[in-house]
Design an enzyme around this catalytic site. Structure first.
Site, PDB file in Angstrom:
ATOM      1  N   LYS A  35      43.820 -59.080   8.016  1.00  0.00           N
ATOM      2  CA  LYS A  35      44.172 -59.668   6.712  1.00  0.00           C
ATOM      3  C   LYS A  35      44.685 -58.580   5.786  1.00  0.00           C
ATOM      4  CE  LYS A  35      39.384 -59.240   5.166  1.00  0.00           C
ATOM      5  NZ  LYS A  35      38.093 -59.945   5.095  1.00  0.00           N
ATOM      6  N   TYR A 254      46.811 -35.604 -19.276  1.00  0.00           N
ATOM      7  CA  TYR A 254      46.607 -36.514 -20.415  1.00  0.00           C
ATOM      8  C   TYR A 254      45.162 -36.448 -20.895  1.00  0.00           C
ATOM      9  CZ  TYR A 254      51.125 -38.719 -19.503  1.00  0.00           C
ATOM     10  OH  TYR A 254      52.444 -38.969 -19.336  1.00  0.00           O
TER      11      TYR A 254
END
Ligand SMILES: *Cc1c(COP(=O)(O)O)cnc(C)c1O
Length: 368
Positions: A35, A254
């Site tokens: 899956k 950042y």
């Protein structure tokens, strides 16, 4: 020139992992669970390595069509069954076996016109409380299904909530046995964790391993891939595209989350959260640079990750622009491995999620 990021799928490792499961469940047939596009590896890429399985289990009908398009004539199981009535036509046409987990699906079968009766896997809710009939209602569902001309063989299935943890499967297994003891049909109850940890009682008719086939460890960190003898099915690698010399007190990235305590060199790797690398990976998340273990420093950005080069310099290794960075999997030179589970744990998730999240912009190649 494209960015240097690359996912490599290791066909030999996938084969090894399937063999590993087979050895643990010699008397069982094996569903290779593919899956989510084979847990992010690509159904078409893993197909050859997994053709030794007895069937393929997945839940998206388009993925089932892809498996048939590869020439697979053996069993395919839809783990969530059908989503609407006309899905049953595709099941008839492609010979798909399907889970039945609720009354709505039985209603659809009862109304379905089919030449060929369907093979179904009746699902019990043994405590997960997602899909399936409760043990009390299971027999009534079986009886109703069994009376339908649209239904051929009925197999019995459940899915454990705690096969990987301390709670275990004893209560769920007892509930399953109590509710099914005099019902005929094949059984399928075991995911990867149940196959590995709860032998021999789970190793019956059909086992349903997913994560272990890809080299992920369902019960990390209690056990690791060496313990279960699994090999990484995927490597995510890139290269350094820059370096920076930091003075004490300099910050990185950042928000200036990382502050250098001493002078140090960092590298800038061409990978970021837009590639599927987890933004939550904090300073300290392991990476390999030229096969040497080091770590992320500062925040992960969209297209870049900064890494500490101190361990390479301490080892006298030349490092800089173009050096290989392995985010997980295996380094191309030497035998260095970075299990995906270690990266996932540092980032507060599981290997499953990292595999599935590799972004479409990352080129993927099939290697060995
Ligand atoms: C995904 C899935 C599996 C495989 O689980 P793993 O933990 O990856 O082995 C087995 N059975 C069902 C019903 C599933 O949805």
């Amino acid at each position: 020139m494209p960015r240097p990021i690359l996912a490599t799928i290791h066909a030999g490792a996938l084969r090894h992992n399937l063999e590993r499961v087979r050895r643990s469940a010699l008397d069982s047939r094996v569903w290779a669970v593919v899956k989510a596009n084979a847990y992010g590896h690509g159904i078409e890429r893993v197909f050859d390595a997994f053709r030794g399985a007895d069937g393929f289990a997945l839940l998206d009908l388009a993925e089932a069509e892809r498996v048939r398009a590869l020439g697979w004539r053996g069993p395919i199981l839809l783990l969530e069954g059908v989503f609407e009535a006309r899905d049953l036509e595709l099941c008839s046409r492609l010979g798909l076996w399907h889970a039945v987990h609720c009354d709505a699906q039985i209603d659809m079968l009862a109304a379905h016109k089919t030449q060929v009766p369907h093979r179904v896997f009746l699902k019990m809710n043994s405590g997960m409380n997602r899909l399936g009939f409760s043990p009390e209602r299971y027999r009534a569902a079986w009886t109703r299904l069994n009376a339908l001309p649209q239904v051929d063989e009925i197999s019995l299935m459940t899915h454990f909530s705690d096969a990987d943890g301390p709670r275990g499967i004893a209560d769920a297994l007892a509930a399953f046995h109590r509710a099914t003891q005099d019902l005929p049909g094949e059984r399928s109850i075991a995911n990867s964790a149940a196959v590995l940890r709860h032998a021999p009682e789970t190793r019956i008719d059909w086992v349903r391993p997913g994560i272990v086939l890809y080299g992920g460890v369902p019960d990390f960190p209690e056990h690791d891939s060496a313990h279960w003898q699994l090999q990484p099915g995927m490597t995510l690698s890139t290269r350094l595209i820059g370096t920076q010399e930091l003075q004490p007190g300099a910050t990185v990235g950042y928000g200036s989350h990382f502050v250098a305590e001493a002078a140090m060199t960092i590298g800038v790797a061409a990978v970021g959260y837009a590639d599927g690398y987890p933004r939550h990976a904090p300073t300290g998340t392991p990476v390999l640079v030229d096969g040497v273990r080091t770590c992320v420093v500062g925040r992960v950005s969209m297209d870049m990750v900064t890494v500490d080069l101190t361990p390479l310099q301490a080892a006298g290794r030349p490092v800089g622009f173009g050096s290989e960075v392995t985010l997980w999997g295996r380094a191309s030179n030497g035998n260095a491995l970075l299990p995906i589970d270690e990266v996932a744990r540092a980032a507060g998730t599981v290997g499953y999620e990292l595999m599935c999240a590799v972004a479409p912009r990352v080129p993927v190649v099939l290697g060995d």
